[in-house]
Design a protein around this motif. Sequence first.
Motif, mmCIF file in Angstrom:
data_model
loop_
_atom_site.group_PDB
_atom_site.id
_atom_site.type_symbol
_atom_site.label_atom_id
_atom_site.label_comp_id
_atom_site.label_asym_id
_atom_site.label_seq_id
_atom_site.Cartn_x
_atom_site.Cartn_y
_atom_site.Cartn_z
ATOM 1 N N VAL A 36 -18.462 2.545 2.841
ATOM 2 C CA VAL A 36 -17.687 3.479 2.030
ATOM 3 C C VAL A 36 -16.498 4.026 2.809
ATOM 4 N N SER A 37 -16.699 4.395 4.058
ATOM 5 C CA SER A 37 -15.607 4.941 4.861
ATOM 6 C C SER A 37 -14.498 3.917 5.084
ATOM 7 N N LEU A 38 -14.895 2.635 5.214
ATOM 8 C CA LEU A 38 -13.883 1.598 5.396
ATOM 9 C C LEU A 38 -13.125 1.313 4.103
ATOM 10 N N LEU A 39 -13.774 1.539 2.969
ATOM 11 C CA LEU A 39 -13.109 1.312 1.684
ATOM 12 C C LEU A 39 -12.178 2.454 1.296
ATOM 13 N N LEU A 40 -12.413 3.625 1.854
ATOM 14 C CA LEU A 40 -11.548 4.761 1.527
ATOM 15 C C LEU A 40 -10.137 4.529 2.061
ATOM 16 N N PRO A 41 -9.101 4.799 1.235
ATOM 17 C CA PRO A 41 -7.716 4.590 1.700
ATOM 18 C C PRO A 41 -7.296 5.684 2.679
ATOM 19 N N ASN A 42 -6.350 5.351 3.517
ATOM 20 C CA ASN A 42 -5.787 6.337 4.444
ATOM 21 C C ASN A 42 -4.876 7.295 3.681
ATOM 22 N N ILE A 43 -5.031 8.585 3.929
ATOM 23 C CA ILE A 43 -4.214 9.612 3.286
ATOM 24 C C ILE A 43 -3.301 10.225 4.351
ATOM 25 N N TYR A 44 -1.990 10.304 4.009
ATOM 26 C CA TYR A 44 -1.002 10.845 4.936
ATOM 27 C C TYR A 44 -0.418 12.140 4.376
ATOM 28 N N LYS A 45 -0.125 13.067 5.264
ATOM 29 C CA LYS A 45 0.436 14.358 4.844
ATOM 30 C C LYS A 45 1.826 14.528 5.439
ATOM 31 N N PHE A 141 2.431 17.661 1.118
ATOM 32 C CA PHE A 141 2.079 16.699 0.072
ATOM 33 C C PHE A 141 1.297 15.549 0.692
ATOM 34 N N LEU A 142 0.195 15.193 0.044
ATOM 35 C CA LEU A 142 -0.699 14.132 0.505
ATOM 36 C C LEU A 142 -0.550 12.912 -0.388
ATOM 37 N N ASP A 143 -0.573 11.737 0.235
ATOM 38 C CA ASP A 143 -0.539 10.501 -0.545
ATOM 39 C C ASP A 143 -0.894 9.333 0.347
ATOM 40 N N GLU A 144 -1.318 8.238 -0.310
ATOM 41 C CA GLU A 144 -1.628 7.020 0.434
ATOM 42 C C GLU A 144 -0.362 6.398 1.015
ATOM 43 N N ASP A 145 0.758 6.583 0.321
ATOM 44 C CA ASP A 145 2.044 6.056 0.784
ATOM 45 C C ASP A 145 2.752 7.151 1.580
ATOM 46 N N LYS A 146 2.848 6.959 2.886
ATOM 47 C CA LYS A 146 3.425 8.012 3.726
ATOM 48 C C LYS A 146 4.914 8.217 3.465
ATOM 49 N N VAL A 147 5.610 7.156 3.091
ATOM 50 C CA VAL A 147 7.035 7.288 2.777
ATOM 51 C C VAL A 147 7.218 8.080 1.484
ATOM 52 N N LEU A 148 6.392 7.755 0.489
ATOM 53 C CA LEU A 148 6.455 8.496 -0.771
ATOM 54 C C LEU A 148 6.096 9.960 -0.567
ATOM 55 N N ALA A 149 5.108 10.229 0.281
ATOM 56 C CA ALA A 149 4.716 11.615 0.539
ATOM 57 C C ALA A 149 5.886 12.412 1.112
ATOM 58 N N ALA A 150 6.637 11.818 2.036
ATOM 59 C CA ALA A 150 7.791 12.506 2.621
ATOM 60 C C ALA A 150 8.891 12.712 1.582
ATOM 61 N N ARG A 151 9.138 11.701 0.764
ATOM 62 C CA ARG A 151 10.170 11.816 -0.270
ATOM 63 C C ARG A 151 9.817 12.901 -1.278
ATOM 64 N N VAL A 152 8.562 12.931 -1.689
ATOM 65 C CA VAL A 152 8.139 13.943 -2.662
ATOM 66 C C VAL A 152 8.267 15.345 -2.075
ATOM 67 N N ALA A 153 7.842 15.530 -0.823
ATOM 68 C CA ALA A 153 7.925 16.855 -0.192
ATOM 69 C C ALA A 153 9.375 17.325 -0.100
ATOM 70 N N ASN A 154 10.284 16.439 0.298
ATOM 71 C CA ASN A 154 11.693 16.828 0.390
ATOM 72 C C ASN A 154 12.286 17.107 -0.990
ATOM 73 N N ALA A 314 4.504 10.456 7.933
ATOM 74 C CA ALA A 314 3.522 10.772 8.978
ATOM 75 C C ALA A 314 3.215 9.528 9.816
ATOM 76 N N THR A 315 2.991 9.745 11.095
ATOM 77 C CA THR A 315 2.616 8.651 11.996
ATOM 78 C C THR A 315 1.109 8.539 12.174
#
Length: 362
Positions: A36-45, A141-154, A314-315
């Motif tokens: 289950v932990s391996l199937l969970l997607p990475n979340i970036y803030k 803002f949290l999302d699986e796509d780190k680029v999208l998360a940064a764009r949304v926050a800005n 996020a890195t």
Amino acid sequence: MSSRSYSLLGLWPVVNRWKTLVATAVGLALVLSVIVSLLLPNIYKSTAVFYPTNPSSTDPDRIVSDGGKLELGGRAEDLDRVITIGESQTLAELIITRFDLHTHYKVGKAGTDVADQAALEEFNSNFTIVHNDRDAIEVNFLDEDKVLAARVANTIVLAIDSINQQLTFENRRKVIDLYQGRKEFLEREYSAAHDSLLQGRRRYGIYGMENESRYLGRAIIQTETQLRQAEGEGNSSKAAGLRKALRGLTKADGGNFLNLENYVKGTDLMATTYARFADIQGRLIGARNAYETAKLAISGKISSIYVVQKAFPATKKTSPVRWLIVLSSVVITLVLSLIFVTLLELYRGNLTVGRPGPEPQS
């Protein structure tokens, strides 16, 4: 008889008896938690930080006229206003529409109540805006796509700035309309007053020239003096000419454009007309300046916030913490298994916890 003393060591026989079942449950929990932990997607803030400015310091009229300076906010009302804007549904719907989060969150087609509500709830679960201990505002803002998360926050920060400006300058457009209406009204009045002034000048021959009355009075006196001399000398033909010239200088029907009768009649009227014309002219100049200043002020966009840190991709992921998921799953399964087998043994009556104490002496 003395009371019994109890020890957790009495549970060891139970654990040993059910060790296969407990080990199986723990092993199964370990395998499932790893999967289950391996199937969970990475979340970036991504995080953006900004300070709100004092609205009075961003007033365009003040900056244009007085040369005001931007002042950082930090006041309770400024912070509350910005946070309220950030938590508003208007901003959420704006961001959801701009980034097509219905498709991104896979909640269905936009426009349906179920899909819209699901997208809104998912957005709100991933978005936070807080007032930190340094009087700054943090947008996360949290999302699986780190680029999208940064764009949304800005974009959220820019949207907050825009809405905050709209709240501050909402009535300024109405003020511009009032300025424009006043300017147009004074332009019409100015035109009418100018026409009245020209008509009066043509009718009475009064053009406001310097020493105009002095020249007229001197001409009348000279002509009348010459007339008296001619009459005294008995020169009737010269006297008749001078008499006609004097009539032209004094009577409106005498033929002269500038004459005493019209000058006296028109002096008061022209003074009033010119005073009104000068008053309207001054008010019109002021109205035009006010309109141009207000128009310049509303057209200039002055940010109502001071951005300290823009959001960047996020890195490092924020969640999930996979080792913690596996460890907590194994520990919880082990504890529940021990509780289960212990209760089962108690139910069957096979568990003896503790040992009897010494018999009392008679």
